[in-house]
Each structure stands twice: as structure tokens, then as C-alpha cells.
Write a protein that holds these residues in place. Structure first.
Motif, PDB file in Angstrom:
ATOM      1  N   PHE A  57       0.809  -1.234   0.000  1.00  0.00           N
ATOM      2  CA  PHE A  57       0.000   0.000   0.000  1.00  0.00           C
ATOM      3  C   PHE A  57       0.839   1.280   0.000  1.00  0.00           C
ATOM      4  O   PHE A  57       0.299   2.378   0.117  1.00  0.00           O
ATOM      5  CB  PHE A  57      -1.022   0.014   1.135  1.00  0.00           C
ATOM      6  N   GLN A  58       2.159   1.185  -0.140  1.00  0.00           N
ATOM      7  CA  GLN A  58       3.007   2.372  -0.133  1.00  0.00           C
ATOM      8  C   GLN A  58       2.622   3.373  -1.235  1.00  0.00           C
ATOM      9  O   GLN A  58       2.564   4.581  -1.001  1.00  0.00           O
ATOM     10  CB  GLN A  58       4.471   1.975  -0.281  1.00  0.00           C
ATOM     11  N   LEU A  59       2.377   2.871  -2.438  1.00  0.00           N
ATOM     12  CA  LEU A  59       2.084   3.766  -3.559  1.00  0.00           C
ATOM     13  C   LEU A  59       0.841   4.601  -3.275  1.00  0.00           C
ATOM     14  O   LEU A  59       0.871   5.841  -3.386  1.00  0.00           O
ATOM     15  CB  LEU A  59       1.898   2.964  -4.841  1.00  0.00           C
ATOM     16  N   ALA A  60      -0.249   3.949  -2.889  1.00  0.00           N
ATOM     17  CA  ALA A  60      -1.491   4.674  -2.625  1.00  0.00           C
ATOM     18  C   ALA A  60      -1.338   5.606  -1.435  1.00  0.00           C
ATOM     19  O   ALA A  60      -1.831   6.751  -1.459  1.00  0.00           O
ATOM     20  CB  ALA A  60      -2.627   3.684  -2.374  1.00  0.00           C
ATOM     21  N   ASP A  61      -0.641   5.164  -0.393  1.00  0.00           N
ATOM     22  CA  ASP A  61      -0.494   5.971   0.816  1.00  0.00           C
ATOM     23  C   ASP A  61       0.291   7.245   0.541  1.00  0.00           C
ATOM     24  O   ASP A  61      -0.066   8.342   0.990  1.00  0.00           O
ATOM     25  CB  ASP A  61       0.200   5.132   1.893  1.00  0.00           C
ATOM     26  N   ILE A  62       1.381   7.118  -0.197  1.00  0.00           N
ATOM     27  CA  ILE A  62       2.231   8.281  -0.468  1.00  0.00           C
ATOM     28  C   ILE A  62       1.527   9.272  -1.389  1.00  0.00           C
ATOM     29  O   ILE A  62       1.599  10.496  -1.183  1.00  0.00           O
ATOM     30  CB  ILE A  62       3.573   7.821  -1.061  1.00  0.00           C
ATOM     31  N   LEU A  63       0.831   8.778  -2.400  1.00  0.00           N
ATOM     32  CA  LEU A  63       0.137   9.693  -3.310  1.00  0.00           C
ATOM     33  C   LEU A  63      -1.012  10.399  -2.612  1.00  0.00           C
ATOM     34  O   LEU A  63      -1.270  11.585  -2.864  1.00  0.00           O
ATOM     35  CB  LEU A  63      -0.364   8.927  -4.533  1.00  0.00           C
ATOM     36  N   GLN A  64      -1.719   9.718  -1.698  1.00  0.00           N
ATOM     37  CA  GLN A  64      -2.832  10.387  -1.026  1.00  0.00           C
ATOM     38  C   GLN A  64      -2.331  11.471  -0.081  1.00  0.00           C
ATOM     39  O   GLN A  64      -2.946  12.532   0.026  1.00  0.00           O
ATOM     40  CB  GLN A  64      -3.728   9.376  -0.300  1.00  0.00           C
ATOM     41  N   VAL A  65      -1.211  11.253   0.619  1.00  0.00           N
ATOM     42  CA  VAL A  65      -0.727  12.286   1.529  1.00  0.00           C
ATOM     43  C   VAL A  65      -0.162  13.476   0.750  1.00  0.00           C
ATOM     44  O   VAL A  65      -0.259  14.625   1.185  1.00  0.00           O
ATOM     45  CB  VAL A  65       0.322  11.718   2.510  1.00  0.00           C
ATOM     46  N   THR A  66       0.400  13.226  -0.424  1.00  0.00           N
ATOM     47  CA  THR A  66       0.886  14.330  -1.266  1.00  0.00           C
ATOM     48  C   THR A  66      -0.278  15.177  -1.759  1.00  0.00           C
ATOM     49  O   THR A  66      -0.234  16.424  -1.702  1.00  0.00           O
ATOM     50  CB  THR A  66       1.678  13.779  -2.460  1.00  0.00           C
ATOM     51  N   ALA A  67      -1.334  14.544  -2.215  1.00  0.00           N
ATOM     52  CA  ALA A  67      -2.493  15.270  -2.728  1.00  0.00           C
ATOM     53  C   ALA A  67      -3.178  16.066  -1.626  1.00  0.00           C
ATOM     54  O   ALA A  67      -3.522  17.246  -1.819  1.00  0.00           O
ATOM     55  CB  ALA A  67      -3.474  14.291  -3.372  1.00  0.00           C
ATOM     56  N   ILE A  68      -3.379  15.460  -0.460  1.00  0.00           N
ATOM     57  CA  ILE A  68      -4.094  16.170   0.603  1.00  0.00           C
ATOM     58  C   ILE A  68      -3.251  17.317   1.154  1.00  0.00           C
ATOM     59  O   ILE A  68      -3.788  18.344   1.579  1.00  0.00           O
ATOM     60  CB  ILE A  68      -4.511  15.191   1.728  1.00  0.00           C
ATOM     61  N   SER A  69      -1.926  17.194   1.118  1.00  0.00           N
ATOM     62  CA  SER A  69      -1.049  18.277   1.578  1.00  0.00           C
ATOM     63  C   SER A  69      -1.136  19.473   0.651  1.00  0.00           C
ATOM     64  O   SER A  69      -1.147  20.626   1.105  1.00  0.00           O
ATOM     65  CB  SER A  69       0.394  17.779   1.674  1.00  0.00           C
ATOM     66  N   ALA A  70      -1.197  19.216  -0.664  1.00  0.00           N
ATOM     67  CA  ALA A  70      -1.355  20.317  -1.615  1.00  0.00           C
ATOM     68  C   ALA A  70      -2.688  21.024  -1.397  1.00  0.00           C
ATOM     69  O   ALA A  70      -2.762  22.253  -1.406  1.00  0.00           O
ATOM     70  CB  ALA A  70      -1.256  19.788  -3.038  1.00  0.00           C
ATOM     71  N   LEU A  71      -3.737  20.257  -1.162  1.00  0.00           N
ATOM     72  CA  LEU A  71      -5.058  20.852  -0.930  1.00  0.00           C
ATOM     73  C   LEU A  71      -5.070  21.698   0.341  1.00  0.00           C
ATOM     74  O   LEU A  71      -5.738  22.734   0.395  1.00  0.00           O
ATOM     75  CB  LEU A  71      -6.109  19.744  -0.846  1.00  0.00           C
ATOM     76  N   ARG A  72      -4.316  21.288   1.368  1.00  0.00           N
ATOM     77  CA  ARG A  72      -4.230  22.104   2.587  1.00  0.00           C
ATOM     78  C   ARG A  72      -3.547  23.426   2.315  1.00  0.00           C
ATOM     79  O   ARG A  72      -3.864  24.440   2.946  1.00  0.00           O
ATOM     80  CB  ARG A  72      -3.482  21.323   3.675  1.00  0.00           C
ATOM     81  N   GLY A  73      -2.582  23.439   1.410  1.00  0.00           N
ATOM     82  CA  GLY A  73      -1.948  24.698   1.030  1.00  0.00           C
ATOM     83  C   GLY A  73      -2.933  25.663   0.403  1.00  0.00           C
ATOM     84  O   GLY A  73      -2.805  26.887   0.541  1.00  0.00           O
ATOM     85  N   TYR A  74      -3.950  25.111  -0.276  1.00  0.00           N
ATOM     86  CA  TYR A  74      -5.030  25.919  -0.846  1.00  0.00           C
ATOM     87  C   TYR A  74      -6.122  26.216   0.186  1.00  0.00           C
ATOM     88  O   TYR A  74      -7.134  26.834  -0.147  1.00  0.00           O
ATOM     89  CB  TYR A  74      -5.664  25.182  -2.028  1.00  0.00           C
ATOM     90  N   LYS A  75      -5.929  25.722   1.415  1.00  0.00           N
ATOM     91  CA  LYS A  75      -6.920  25.845   2.494  1.00  0.00           C
ATOM     92  C   LYS A  75      -8.221  25.133   2.135  1.00  0.00           C
ATOM     93  O   LYS A  75      -9.309  25.530   2.552  1.00  0.00           O
ATOM     94  CB  LYS A  75      -7.171  27.310   2.856  1.00  0.00           C
ATOM     95  N   ASP A  76      -8.097  24.051   1.372  1.00  0.00           N
ATOM     96  CA  ASP A  76      -9.233  23.193   1.037  1.00  0.00           C
ATOM     97  C   ASP A  76      -9.138  21.969   1.938  1.00  0.00           C
ATOM     98  O   ASP A  76      -8.341  21.066   1.698  1.00  0.00           O
ATOM     99  CB  ASP A  76      -9.174  22.785  -0.433  1.00  0.00           C
ATOM    100  N   THR A  77      -9.950  21.936   3.002  1.00  0.00           N
ATOM    101  CA  THR A  77      -9.803  20.880   4.007  1.00  0.00           C
ATOM    102  C   THR A  77     -11.087  20.088   4.252  1.00  0.00           C
ATOM    103  O   THR A  77     -11.016  18.964   4.752  1.00  0.00           O
ATOM    104  CB  THR A  77      -9.337  21.477   5.349  1.00  0.00           C
TER     105      THR A  77
END
Length: 458
Positions: A379-399
Motif C-alpha cells: 500500500f506504499q504507492l497509494a499511501d504516499i500519493l494520497q498524503v501528497t495530494a491532501i497536503s497540496a489541498l491544505r496549502g489551498y486551504k481546502d480541508t
């Protein structure tokens, strides 16, 4: 870290590839110290687990259960407080430095309230431990561990709140040094208190809780001393620039931070709940599960730190009025996440027995941990991509939407599916502990697909 590590983006005339490489360099300068800091903070948990594991399996299981209870709470409050980082970074990008100490002080007030809540919740959990199917001895050790750990909670949340100031200004090396010092203090304290050296009583797993509390307190005092005496923070005096509580500002931080904290809680509490579900299967299964959690948590610090840096950078770029560069960075950083996954997967697959053996010499625990680590590698691939995507969204203040995605993926899909696969014959013959780890692959994949889709369409 000086301000050159958060520069304004390069001009479009320099070419798209040059832009991407320049932004990746900025991420590396921001994220490198964060990786070290996160690993150092994780080291406290790893040290507890390794040293308790070499003491007795019952103490390892007790520390694992205790950790499974405080880790989700800690990450929830850390997520709430982490609203300070993108807020301060955005103000810095916009040149609004007069707003920085106001945000810092409101974060400190939130940290104070969070401290009271976290201590109350952890102390109330102790009497419930025997209901989890643990043996009396393991339950008693886990309760003692929690009672010791809570003494360090005020210092821990104070440090996390002040990190909002230092990280938000781009000075990510500060928390790196503080975290390293904390880990270096925790290691000898663990040995002394677990085994009863220098005339002290032999505490076993309970000693891990006291060692962590003492090292967290030392880290907070060092952080306060640095902010008071450092020349870099002379214009940001905590006491001299005191700001009274402002409910409107606190509400702004909570609107951003509560969904972040809830998202972190949803993911981490899922692992904790799994540990509690597995408790009736015996101390060996719980110990093996806990070891694999520690190993995956350690390797997860690299993509998580990349995500923290990405949040800081995207919020800075938005504050600086360069949304095109922010969008380019958010999307291309997924490629970095993919590269990290391609390194993690073979390391976990081919080194699983060696990695588990670092934590324990018990052959039964090693066998359980090695089997479960195969699922963790997948599950490394899915886990790493999901945390990258959600971190970018937090930068946009989309939570808020990302929080809904996490709830659906982990609590709506993963946990029910894991219970069915582990304890029932409804879909396949009961798989035991492997059932929950197989469900983790499904849940993380759902989260990754939905979050990347959200980022691409945002």
C-alpha cells in the motif's frame, strides 16, 4: 533556515522544466529538515517500542496499546495547530508580517485548551483497558504508561504550537534540532527507567512513558529559550508582542485546522482501532502488528515531510499572488511521491525479516511482523500519493472535502471490510490480522484516487 529558502518563483520565461526543478529545490530545502525532525520525533516511539520489546512481550504489547491511544489524539491536536503554518506562510508571502504574532498567540490559546482535553481523554481511557481483552498485567502496564506520558503533554503541545511560527516563517531547521535533542534525551532515560539503573526502580514499559514525558518537557524549554535569545526572532518577541485572545482569529484557525486534525485522526485512529480489535488474538499478534506500524510510520515520515513542505510552499505562493506556479508545483509533486514509493516498496518487501528483528528477538513475533509487512509494502504507492495530494489541498486551504474523502475511505470502507476479512467467513475464510492489512490497501487506494481527482479538478 533563512528566508532565501522561500523565494518568489522563477519567471515563466525560464521554461516550464526550470520552474519545476526550482520549486522542487525549494521543497527539498524546506522539507529536508522536516524529514529529520519527523524521524527524530518518531524516534521516541521507536525507542519505546524497541526497548520495551527487548524487555518483555507483555511490556511491548502494553506500550503498543498505550501508543495506539495517544497517537491519534496527538495527531488530531497537531493537525488543529498546524493551521498556523499555512496561515503564517501565506501572510509572509503577502508581506503581512504584522499579522504573524497575532496568529501565533491564538495558536497558543488553542494549544492550551487542547492540552486540557488530551490529558482528560487519556486519563479516562485507563480504566477501560481491561475491557479490551488484555491480560491483567498488560492492562496495568498500559495504564501506568499513559499516566506517566500525560505529564509531558503540556510541553508537547506547546512545542507543536511554537512550531507553527518557525515552520511558517520557513525556518524548518529549528524543529529539526529540537526534535533531535529530544530523541537524544529520551534514549538514555528509557534505558535507565525501564531497567532501573542508578538505584531507580525497574519500571519496564511504564518507564517508557516517564522517559517520553521528561524528554518532551526538555524540548519545550529549549524551544522557548531559543525563541527568546535567537537574533532571528528579535522582531517576534513572544512576551513583548503578546496578543489577547481574539475569537474571530481563533475561529479562522479552527475552521482550517479542525478538518486537518480530523483527517489525521481518521487515518491514524484507524490503525489504533485495528490494534484494539486485534487485542483478543493475543500479545504476540498485537506486538507484531505494533512493530509493523512503527516501521511503516518511520518510512512514512519522508512523504509526510514532503507534504508539510508542499503545504507551506503552496500557501506561500498563493499569498504571493502566483497561483499558476502553485498549481504547477501541486501537480508535479505527485511525481516525487511516485519516486519515493518506488524506493520504499522493495526495501519493505526484501528487508522485512531484518527490519522486524531489529525490534524483537521473539521468533513468533518476527513471523507475524514479517507477514504483515508484505501488505504494508503493497500500500506504499497509494499511501504516499494520497498524503501528497491532501497536503497540496491544505496549502489551498481546502480541508472539508478531503476530510469527507478520508472518512469514507477509512471508516466507511477500510474498517468494516477489515473486520469482515479478519473475523468472519462472509467473503473468504477468516484471515486473522492479515485481513485488516488487506483492507488497508483497499482504503488507501480509494483515498488516493479520490484526493488526486479533487486536486486535479480544484
Amino acid at each position: 533556515m533563512d528566508e532565501e529558502h522561500q523565494p518568489l518563483p522563477t519567471r515563466p520565461s525560464s521554461g516550464r522544466l526550470a520552474q519545476v526543478l526550482a520549486e522542487w529545490k525549494t521543497l527539498a530545502l524546506l522539507g529536508g529538515p522536516i524529514v529529520v525532525a519527523q524521524l527524530a520525533q518518531m524516534a521516541n516511539g521507536v525507542i519505546d517500542t524497541v526497548m520495551a520489546g527487548h524487555y518483555r512481550a507483555e511490556d511491548l504489547a502494553a506500550v503498543g496499546i498505550g501508543t495506539s491511544l495517544w497517537s491519534p489524539l496527538l495527531l488530531f491536536f497537531f493537525g488543529v495547530l498546524s493551521a498556523q503554518q499555512p496561515t503564517i506562510s501565506g501572510h509572509r508571502g503577502a508581506g503581512e508580517t504584522d499579522q504573524i504574532m497575532s496568529v501565533t498567540w491564538q495558536g497558543l490559546y488553542i494549544a492550551g485548551a487542547s492540552t486540557v482535553l488530551m490529558i482528560a481523554l487519556l486519563l479516562s481511557a485507563g480504566p477501560l483497558l481491561p475491557l479490551l481483552g488484555l491480560g491483567d498485567e498488560t492492562a496495568a502496564i498500559a495504564e501506568g504508561y499513559l499516566q506517566a506520558f500525560v505529564w509531558g503533554v503540556p510541553a508537547l503541545l506547546l512545542t507543536m504550537s511554537l512550531r507553527g511560527l518557525t515552520d511558517g516563517l520557513g525556518h524548518t531547521r529549528v524543529i529539526m534540532v529540537i526534535s533531535l535533542i529530544s530523541a537524544l534525551i529520551n534514549l538514555p532515560l528509557n534505558y535507565v527507567l525501564i531497567y532501573g539503573e542508578f538505584g531507580l526502580p525497574e519500571m519496564g514499559g511504564i518507564g517508557c512513558g516517564w522517559a517520553t514525558a521528561l524528554s518532551n518537557t526538555a524540548a519545550a524549554l529549549i524551544m522557548l529559550a531559543y525563541l527568546h535569545y535567537s537574533k532571528h526572532y528579535r522582531r517576534y518577541h513572544l512576551i513583548g508582542d503578546w496578543v489577547a485572545p481574539r475569537w474571530s482569529r481563533i475561529q479562522q484557525l479552527l475552521r482550517l485546522g479542525l478538518p486537518i486534525g480530523a483527517s489525521m485522526f481518521v487515518e491514524v485512529s484507524m490503525f489504533g482501532v485495528i490494534a484494539l480489535f486485534l487485542a483478543p488474538l493475543g500479545a504476540v499478534v498485537v506486538a507484531g502488528h505494533q512493530i509493523v506500524l512503527n516501521i511503516t510510520a518511520v518510512v512514512f515520515m519522508v512523504p509526510l515531510s514532503l507534504g508539510f513542505a508542499l503545504t507551506l510552499r503552496v500557501s506561500f505562493l498563493m499569498g504571493a499572488g502566483t497561483p499558476d506556479t502553485a498549481r504547477l508545483l501541486a501537480r508535479t509533486t505527485l511525481l516525487l511521491g511516485l519516486g519515493i514509493a518506488m524506493v520504499h516498496i522493495p526495501v519493505l518487501l526484501f528487508g522485512r525479516e531484518f527490519l522486524v528483528s531489529l525490534y524483537t528477538s521473539d521468533p513468533e513475533v518476527i513471523a507475524v511482523g514479517s507477514r504483515l509487512l508484505v501488505f504494508a509494502a503493497i500500500f506504499q504507492l497509494a499511501d504516499i500519493l494520497q498524503v501528497t495530494a491532501i497536503s497540496a489541498l491544505r496549502g489551498y486551504k481546502d480541508t472539508r472535502i478531503p476530510l469527507g474523502i478520508m472518512l469514507l475511505s477509512f471508516w466507511g470502507i477500510c474498517l468494516p471490510l477489515g473486520y469482515v476479512l479478519t473475523f468472519t467467513d462472509w467473503l473468504v475464510p477468516a484471515l486473522g490480522a492479515s485481513g485488516f492489512w488487506l483492507a488497508l490497501i483497499v482504503g488507501l487506494t480509494c483515498a488516493g484516487v479520490l484526493l488526486i481527482t479533487r486536486l486535479w479538478r480544484f
